[in-house]
Scaffold this active site. Structure first.
Site, PDB file in Angstrom:
ATOM      1  N   GLU A 112       0.674  -1.307  -0.366  1.00 43.16           N
ATOM      2  CA  GLU A 112      -0.173   0.357   0.019  1.00 43.16           C
ATOM      3  C   GLU A 112       0.890   0.853  -0.014  1.00 43.16           C
ATOM      4  O   GLU A 112       1.644   1.134   0.820  1.00 43.16           O
ATOM      5  CB  GLU A 112      -0.420   0.052   1.260  1.00 43.16           C
TER       6      GLU A 112
ATOM      7  N   ASP B 194      -0.790  -1.470   5.920  1.00 37.47           N
ATOM      8  CA  ASP B 194      -0.684  -0.777   7.266  1.00 37.47           C
ATOM      9  C   ASP B 194      -1.818  -2.059   8.505  1.00 37.47           C
ATOM     10  O   ASP B 194      -2.847  -1.970   7.556  1.00 37.47           O
ATOM     11  CB  ASP B 194      -1.110   0.841   7.214  1.00 37.47           C
TER      12      ASP B 194
ATOM     13  N   ASP C 183      -4.128  -1.215  10.385  1.00 39.34           N
ATOM     14  CA  ASP C 183      -5.075   0.334  11.036  1.00 39.34           C
ATOM     15  C   ASP C 183      -6.769  -0.349   9.864  1.00 39.34           C
ATOM     16  O   ASP C 183      -6.953  -0.961   9.347  1.00 39.34           O
ATOM     17  CB  ASP C 183      -4.733   1.249  10.600  1.00 39.34           C
TER      18      ASP C 183
ATOM     19  N   ASP D 210      -7.550   1.734   7.619  1.00 39.41           N
ATOM     20  CA  ASP D 210      -7.353   1.917   6.348  1.00 39.41           C
ATOM     21  C   ASP D 210      -6.885   1.017   5.253  1.00 39.41           C
ATOM     22  O   ASP D 210      -7.333   0.928   4.850  1.00 39.41           O
ATOM     23  CB  ASP D 210      -7.014   3.415   5.895  1.00 39.41           C
TER      24      ASP D 210
END
Ligand code: 0RA
Length: 646
Positions: free
Chosen positions: A434, A512, A514, A516
Site C-alpha cells: 500500500e 497498514d 489499521d 484503512d
C-alpha cells in the site's frame, strides 16, 4: 492372480476391518483430504452427513451439533437410531460394525436413497479411527445403548445403559492430536457456515449449533438455529441480501427428471458478477462439471429463444455470448446423484454425463415458464444481457491491451515493479504494498534475490461495483496482471484465467495494520477473489502481518502483534518500557520492516483460503457493495476476513 494375493484376499473380515482402521490412521489424507484445519472440520461434516441422510430418508427432522467445553464435538439426531442387534456375518453388534468397519456406512439400508456423505463419502468409522476417543449412544426401542472407542477400537461390547422414550443417535468425538498435529481446535465460523449451508440445501431440517467453549456477556453460549422452509429460494435471497434485485421473484424449481433430483433457484441483480454455486449430494462442486454445464445450456437456450422472438436483439451488431446471459446472476443448483464421479484437481468436478440433459431440460422449462408469466421481468433480463454483451466488447479491447503488454512486451513489466533476480517462480515472492512510501521502505528492506515489490497507489478500484471494462482499464489492476504474468480471457471464455506463467508463487498483500489498511487489503482480496480465484484456491495469496507495537528499553527491544504480547514484553522489561504504536508501515524503517514482516525466518504470513465459496461471496458483496448499514455492522462485529480464513 498370484497365490500370495489370493491368500491375502482370503484373510478374515475382522482382520481386514482392523487393517482398514489402521490404514486410515496411517494415510488419513486419503480419506479426509488433509490433516490440517480443513480435514479436522471434515470430521464434523462426516458425522453430520449421516444424520442428514437419516433426515432425507424422512426419519428425523432435528440435528444438534455442539462444540463442547472440552473441545470435543457432539452430533445428535432424532432418527431411528443405528441398529444394535447382532450382525450375522460379523458376530458383533451392527453399531460396532458401522463404527469400526471402513465402508460399512449404508450397508443395512440398501433400499434407502443414500446420496449424502462427505466429500470423500467415507463414513463415520473414519472419524472413529481418527479420534482419540469416541462415544456412540443410541436411543432405540425404548432402550439406551452405548459403546466407546479409542482410536477406532471398541473398548467394550455395546451395552444397555438405561431406558428411554426418545429415538436417535448421538456421537461425541475427540479428534486425535497424534493425527491432527497442527490443531484440534474447531472454528465456530467454519462449522456455522456449513450448518447454514446444509439447512438451505435440505429444507425442513432444523440444525442447532452451539459453542459451549465460551459464554457471552449475558452468560449464554453462542448458539444458532438453522432452518429453511423454502430451501434454495431462501439461500439465493440470503446470498443476495446485499445486492439489488432487478426482477420481482426468485425463479426456482424442483424436479426428478430421469431419476436425478434437480433443484435450482436463481435471481438477477444489478451487479456485474456471476455467482453460481453448484452442489452434488450437498457437496459444493467448485470445479463445476456436468450439472453446471446442463444449467448453463438450459439457461442460455431459454433466454436466447425468448430474446430472439422478442425482436430486442434486432439492432445488435454482434453475437451474444454465453457469459452475457450470466452477468448479475446469482444461482444455486443442487443435484442428487447416486453414484457420483468426481474429477478434477480437488475432486470437486462432477463427471456423470447422464446429468447434463435432465438439468438443462429442467432449467430451460423453468426459465421459459417464468418469462412467459412475467413479461416485465423478461424484458429487464434481456436488456441486462444486451448491456452485458456491449460491455464485453468494450472489455475485450481493454483486455487485449493488457495482454499485449504481458505476452509481447518482452521487458514490458510495470515500471513500478522492483523485480527480484531469481528466475524460478516457486522461489519468488512479490509484495503488493500500500502506497509508494511504504513501497520504498519495502524495496530497501527486502532480499532482492527472491523478493519483488509492487507498490499500489492508494485505494485500488472496487471491482465489486465496477463494470468489467473499467476493471481492465484500471492501471493498478493492469500492473498486477502484468507483474504476476497472469492473463485473462480467451476467444471462448472471457473469464478464463491462465496462471501457468505465474511469476511468483507467493503473492503477499502488505498493508497498514489499521482500518484503512484493512480496507485496502479487502479491496485487493476482492479483486483476487473475483478475477483470480484460482490464485487463492491454489494457495498463492498471503497477507503479511506487520507488528502493532515496538516495546523498547535500553538495548532490549521486542515487537508485539497483540495487546497481550505488548503487555508481556513490557512485563519482561520490568514494566517500564517505552511503547511505540505503529500507525502504519511508514513508521518502520527498512530494517524493522525486514525483521518483523518480510524475513521468512521470522515473519508470520496468513495464507488466504476460501472456506466456503458461497459465504465468501456474500461477505465480499456485503463489504464491497452499496448497502452501507450491514457492512458497518459487520466490520464492527468481526474481523474483516471472517470467512476468508486468512
Ligand atoms: C442404518 C439403518 C438404520 C439406521 C441407520 C443406519 C442410521 C444411521 C445413522 C447415523 C447417524 N444417525 C443415524 N441414524 C440412523 C435403521 C434401520 C431401521 O430401523 O429399520
Amino acid at each position: 492372480m498370484s497365490d500370495e494375493i489370493k491368500k491375502n484376499n482370503y484373510s478374515a473380515d475382522s482382520i481386514q476391518a482392523l487393517e482398514g482402521m489402521e490404514h486410515v490412521r496411517m494415510r488419513p489424507s486419503m480419506y479426509i483430504g488433509d490433516v490440517g484445519v480443513r480435514g479436522l472440520h471434515h470430521l464434523v461434516y462426516e458425522v453430520v452427513d449421516n444424520s442428514i441422510d437419516e433426515a432425507m430418508g424422512g426419519h428425523c427432522d432435528t440435528i444438534r451439533v455442539d462444540i463442547n467445553e472440552d473441545g470435543s464435538v457432539t452430533v445428535e439426531d432424532n432418527g431411528r437410531g443405528i441398529p444394535v442387534d447382532m450382525h450375522k456375518k460379523e458376530g458383533v453388534s451392527a453399531l460396532e460394525v458401522v463404527m469400526t468397519k471402513i465402508g460399512a456406512g449404508g450397508k443395512f439400508d440398501k433400499d434407502s436413497y443414500k446420496v449424502s456423505g462427505g466429500l470423500h463419502g467415507v463414513g463415520v468409522s473414519v472419524v472413529n479411527a481418527l479420534s482419540k476417543h469416541l462415544r456412540a449412544t443410541v436411543h432405540r426401542d425404548g432402550k439406551v445403548y452405548e459403546q466407546e472407542y479409542e482410536r477406532g477400537k471398541a473398548l467394550y461390547p455395546v451395552k444397555q445403559i438405561g431406558e428411554t422414550t426418545k429415538r436417535g443417535t448421538m456421537v461425541t468425538f475427540y479428534p486425535d492430536p497424534v493425527i491432527f498435529t497442527q490443531t484440534t481446535d474447531f472454528t465456530y465460523d467454519t462449522l456455522s457456515s456449513r450448518m447454514r449451508e446444509l439447512s438451505f440445501l435440505n429444507k425442513g431440517i432444523t440444525i442447532t449449533f452451539t459453542d459451549k467453549r465460551e459464554v457471552d456477556k449475558d452468560g449464554n453460549f453462542v448458539s444458532e438455529i438453522f432452518h429453511s422452509d423454502e430451501g434454495l429460494k431462501e439461500y439465493v435471497r440470503y446470498l443476495d441480501a446485499n445486492r439489488e434485485p432487478i426482477i420481482s421473484h426468485v425463479i426456482s424449481m424442483n424436479s426428478e427428471k430421469g431419476e436425478i433430483p434437480v433443484e435450482v433457484a436463481l435471481i438477477y441483480n444489478t451487479s456485474y458478477t456471476e455467482n453460481i454455486f453448484a452442489y452434488v449430494n450437498n457437496i459444493n462442486t467448485h470445479e463445476g462439471g456436468t450439472h453446471l454445464q446442463g444449467f448453463r445450456t438450459g439457461l442460455t437456450r431459454a433466454l436466447k429463444k425468448y430474446a430472439d422472438a422478442s425482436g430486442m436483439l434486432d439492432k445488435l451488431k454482434f453475437e451474444i455470448a454465453g457469459d452475457d446471459f450470466r452477468e448479475g446472476l446469482t444461482a444455486i443448483i443442487s443435484v442428487k446423484v447416486s453414484e457420483p464421479q468426481f474429477e478434477g484437481q480437488t475432486k470437486t468436478k462432477l463427471g456423470n454425463r447422464e446429468v447434463v440433459a435432465p438439468v438443462s431440460q429442467a432449467v430451460s422449462e423453468m426459465i421459459e415458464n417464468y418469462l412467459e408469466e412475467n413479461p416485465n421481468d423478461a424484458r429487464i433480463i434481456v436488456q441486462k444481457v444486451i448491456l452485458a454483451a456491449q460491455a464485453r466488447h468494450a472489455a475485450k479491447k481493454a483486455r487485449e491491451m493488457v495482454q499485449r503488454k504481458t505476452v509481447m512486451g518482452g521487458g514490458g513489466l510495470p515500471g513500478k515493479l522492483s523485480d527480484c533476480s531469481e528466475q524460478d517462480p516457486s522461489k519468488c515472492e512479490v509484495y503488493l504494498v500500500e502506497g509508494d512510501s511504504a513501497g520504498g521502505t519495502a524495496k530497501q528492506g527486502r532480499d532482492r534475490a527472491f523478493q519483488a515489490i509492487l507498490p499500489l497507489r492508494g485505494k485500488i478500484l472496487n471491482v465489486e461495483k465496477a463494470m468489467h471494462h473499467k476493471v481492465f482499464e484500471n492501471e493498478e489492476i493492469r500492473n498486477i496482471f502484468t507483474a504476476l504474468g497472469v492473463t485473462i480471457g480467451t476467444e471462448e471464455d472471457s473469464k478464463a484465467l491462465n496462471i501457468s506463467k505465474l511469476r511468483y508463487h507467493k503473492v503477499i498483500i502488505m498493508c497498514d495494520a489499521d482500518v484503512d489498511g484493512s480496507h485496502i487489503s479487502t479491496l485487493i482480496l476482492t479483486f483476487f477473489f473475483r478475477f483470480m480465484k484460482e490464485l487463492i484456491e491454489e494457495g498463492h495469496v498471503y497477507i503479511a502481518a506487520p507488528p502493532l507495537y515496538l516495546v523498547k528499553k535500553g538495548t532490549k527491544k521486542e515487537y508485539a502483534w497483540t495487546e497481550d504480547q505488548r503487555d508481556q514484553a513490557n512485563a519482561r522489561m520490568g514494566g517500564s518500557a517505552a511503547i511505540q504504536r505503529y500507525k502504519g508501515l511508514g513508521e518502520m524503517n527498512a530494517e524493522q520492516l525486514w525483521e518483523t514482516t518480510m524475513n521468512p525466518g521470522f515473519r508470520t504470513l496468513r495464507q488466504v483460503n476460501i472456506d466456503s465459496l458461497a459465504e465468501a461471496d456474500r461477505v465480499f458483496s456485503m463489504l464491497m457493495g452499496d448497502e452501507v448499514p450491514p457492512r458497518r455492522e459487520f466490520i464492527e462485529k468481526n474481523a474483516v476476513y471472517a470467512n476468508i480464513d486468512a
